[in-house]
Design an enzyme around this catalytic site. Structure first.
Site, PDB file in Angstrom:
ATOM      1  N   HIS A  73     -32.670  23.485 -41.749  1.00  0.00           N
ATOM      2  CA  HIS A  73     -33.367  24.380 -40.902  1.00  0.00           C
ATOM      3  C   HIS A  73     -34.729  24.091 -40.710  1.00  0.00           C
ATOM      4  O   HIS A  73     -35.252  24.143 -39.666  1.00  0.00           O
ATOM      5  CB  HIS A  73     -33.040  25.692 -41.289  1.00  0.00           C
ATOM      6  CG  HIS A  73     -31.495  25.853 -40.981  1.00  0.00           C
ATOM      7  ND1 HIS A  73     -31.076  27.050 -40.119  1.00  0.00           N
ATOM      8  CD2 HIS A  73     -30.568  25.421 -41.705  1.00  0.00           C
ATOM      9  CE1 HIS A  73     -29.532  27.110 -40.094  1.00  0.00           C
ATOM     10  NE2 HIS A  73     -29.366  26.162 -40.889  1.00  0.00           N
ATOM     11  N   SER A  92     -42.866  25.313 -41.216  1.00  0.00           N
ATOM     12  CA  SER A  92     -42.989  26.277 -40.194  1.00  0.00           C
ATOM     13  C   SER A  92     -41.712  27.493 -40.464  1.00  0.00           C
ATOM     14  O   SER A  92     -42.139  28.583 -39.885  1.00  0.00           O
ATOM     15  CB  SER A  92     -42.646  25.850 -38.842  1.00  0.00           C
ATOM     16  OG  SER A  92     -41.469  25.341 -38.514  1.00  0.00           O
ATOM     17  N   SER A 198     -20.215  20.146 -49.300  1.00  0.00           N
ATOM     18  CA  SER A 198     -19.299  19.955 -50.359  1.00  0.00           C
ATOM     19  C   SER A 198     -19.591  20.874 -51.627  1.00  0.00           C
ATOM     20  O   SER A 198     -19.105  21.185 -52.100  1.00  0.00           O
ATOM     21  CB  SER A 198     -19.582  18.618 -50.891  1.00  0.00           C
ATOM     22  OG  SER A 198     -18.693  18.378 -52.065  1.00  0.00           O
ATOM     23  N   THR A 217     -14.167  23.133 -54.207  1.00  0.00           N
ATOM     24  CA  THR A 217     -14.931  22.693 -55.468  1.00  0.00           C
ATOM     25  C   THR A 217     -16.574  22.992 -55.139  1.00  0.00           C
ATOM     26  O   THR A 217     -17.199  21.888 -55.074  1.00  0.00           O
ATOM     27  CB  THR A 217     -14.735  21.269 -55.930  1.00  0.00           C
ATOM     28  OG1 THR A 217     -14.995  20.260 -54.731  1.00  0.00           O
ATOM     29  CG2 THR A 217     -13.298  21.191 -56.674  1.00  0.00           C
ATOM     30  N   ASP A 222     -18.771  16.343 -54.552  1.00  0.00           N
ATOM     31  CA  ASP A 222     -17.579  15.265 -54.662  1.00  0.00           C
ATOM     32  C   ASP A 222     -16.950  15.234 -53.046  1.00  0.00           C
ATOM     33  O   ASP A 222     -17.502  15.814 -51.997  1.00  0.00           O
ATOM     34  CB  ASP A 222     -16.457  15.950 -55.346  1.00  0.00           C
ATOM     35  CG  ASP A 222     -15.882  17.154 -54.892  1.00  0.00           C
ATOM     36  OD1 ASP A 222     -16.044  17.646 -53.762  1.00  0.00           O
ATOM     37  OD2 ASP A 222     -15.294  18.035 -55.802  1.00  0.00           O
TER      38      ASP A 222
END
Ligand code: HEM
Ligand SMILES: *[C@@H]1O[C@H](CO)[C@@H](O)[C@H](O)[C@H]1NC(C)=O
Ligand SMILES: *[C@@H]1O[C@H](CO)[C@@H](O)[C@H](O)[C@H]1NC(C)=O
Ligand SMILES: *[C@@H]1O[C@H](CO)[C@@H](O)[C@H](O)[C@H]1NC(C)=O
Length: 378
Positions: A73, A92, A198, A217, A222
């Site tokens: 972000h 920022s 993930s 997971t 993975d």
């Protein structure tokens, strides 16, 4: 900077990061640590502070996930075509937290502010470097990550990034890919970066639940996210930015579903399935590129040797699988040029995924409307 020179610089960064540099390590002024570039010595106190007090021993859990997302972000406040959008990976998002954390696109980033602001403020590095450094260290908590490089020396922002610079989960894949491209990230970079999902979940999409993982997971880097995002959704996802998921307790972002099936990205997406090394390496390079958006690469110093090694996956964890009760017939394939890999189905009854627990450090004065999101004095 012209695109060609950026690409040359990136190629250079890549070769340095891959160990082409042979200079020896020098001892830091603390007499304890050593680094190839003495500038990198400034990172050791920060490393020690966040290892001990921010990540503690929590592993690839909420603190690590939170530190990873904010790096995205912060970096996306940038445009290759419009300087008014922001100056990229420039801190920022914290420096102008009261402005940027009001933006809808930054919902949930107040958690990262609350967790990181005290550490960023008492560190002796720029806020821009702190955010990308903490994200890089967060990656080393997650088994399966390829050794992340780190370049140091970012300049802090003097003005906030514009609104609508970070893609939102309810946007079309076409709009998301266009925004990423405008920031300097290709469709392939975007798919590579989404390997981050993930090790991720949602707190704010579903108003009735938090810590809903994007794959089964969420503490392993993975390829399971790429498998599960291609399975037919049978558990309704009624909220904005969400679509049906294949496993109870899993949250599927509409954006992930769209990018998984968009003809532009479908084959890139599927290519990650059960292809751990390729996924991890593509992420490593795309994450390096993202983390220096807007910065002058020729002013950065290679501090990759400060970064600890991430744990490896076991052979068992590296093998992608269909969740219990599901198989190849549940795959909604969109890539026309390659068949879906053959995967085993995990034995047992269909599971309900556990919600992830929020890290206590994510609670603090900063509110999701930007109120009190002010960095403490150094
Ligand atoms: C390209 C478009 C992307 C969209 C639309 C998107 C959207 C989202 C959304 C909606 C959430 C859940 C937020 C919440 O409810 O709390 C989320 C979580 C997350 N995202 Fe993304 N994301 C994108 C790309 C990325 C990238 C490039 C990264 C990092 C490199 C990233 C890292 C994460 C992480 C780590 C989380 C989990 C945070 C946590 O569990 O605390 N995302 N993303
Ligand atoms: C902070 O960093 C600057 C520049 O890297 C350095 O000159 C200074 O000695 C550092 N101060 C501390 C307390 O580490
Ligand atoms: C980047 O830094 C180099 C080296 O200090 C400098 O020569 C160059 O002008 C800078 N480029 C930009 C776009 O600021
Ligand atoms: C997806 O699941 C729905 C609901 O169970 C079912 O009606 C549909 O036939 C499935 N589609 C595929 C392609 O498997």
């Amino acid at each position: 900077m012209a695109l060609t020179s950026l690409l040359v610089s990136l190629a250079l960064l890549g070769s340095i990061a891959n160990g082409a540099s042979t200079s020896r390590r020098a001892t830091c002024p603390d007499g304890k640590n050593s680094a190839k570039n003495l500038e990198c010595c400034a990172l050791f106190p920060v490393l020690e502070d966040i290892q001990t007090n921010m990540f503690a021993d929590s592993g690839c859990a909420d603190a690590a996930h939170t530190a990873l997302r904010v790096a995205f972000h912060d970096a996306l406040g940038f445009s290759t075509t419009d300087a008014s959008k922001g100056t990229g990976a420039d801190g920022s998002i914290f420096i102008f937290g009261e402005t940027e954390l009001q933006y809808d696109m930054n919902i949930g980033i107040s958690d990262a502010f609350n967790m990181e602001a005290p550490f960023a403020a008492r560190s002796n590095i720029s806020v821009a470097d702190f955010i990308q450094f903490a994200a890089t260290i967060s990656l080393t908590k997650c088994a399966g990550v390829a050794q992340p490089p780190f370049f140091f020396g970012r300049v802090d922002a003097t003005s906030p990034a514009a609104d609508n610079t970070v893609p939102e989960p309810f946007q079309s894949s076409t709009d998301i890919l266009a925004r990423m491209a405008d920031a300097g990230l290709t469709a392939a970079d975007t798919v590579a970066l989404l390997a981050s999902h993930s090790v991720a979940g949602a707190d704010n999409i579903d108003p009735d639940a938090a810590g809903l993982p994007f794959d089964s997971t969420p503490s392993l880097f993975d390829t399971q996210f790429f498998v599960e995002s291609l399975l037919n959704g049978t558990f309704p996802g009624p909220n904005e930015g969400q679509t049906s998921s294949p496993i109870q307790g899993e949250l599927r972002l509409q954006s992930d579903f769209e990018i998984a099936h968009d003809p532009v990205t479908a084959c890139l997406w599927q290519a990650n399935v059960n292809n751990q090394q390729a996924m991890a390496q593509a992420f490593q390079q795309a994450f390096l590129k993202m983390g220096i958006l807007g910065q002058n690469v020729s002013k950065l110093v290679d501090c990759s040797d400060v970064i600890p090694a991430p744990p490896a996956l076991t052979a068992y964890q590296t093998q992608a699988f269909f969740p219990p009760g599901l198989d190849i017939n549940d795959v909604q394939q969109s890539c026309e040029s390659a068949t879906f890999p053959n995967l085993p189905t995990l034995p047992g009854a269909a599971e309900t995924l556990a919600q992830m627990t929020a890290d206590p450090l994510t609670v603090g004065p900063c509110q999701s409307d930007g109120t009190d999101c002010v960095l403490p004095p150094a």
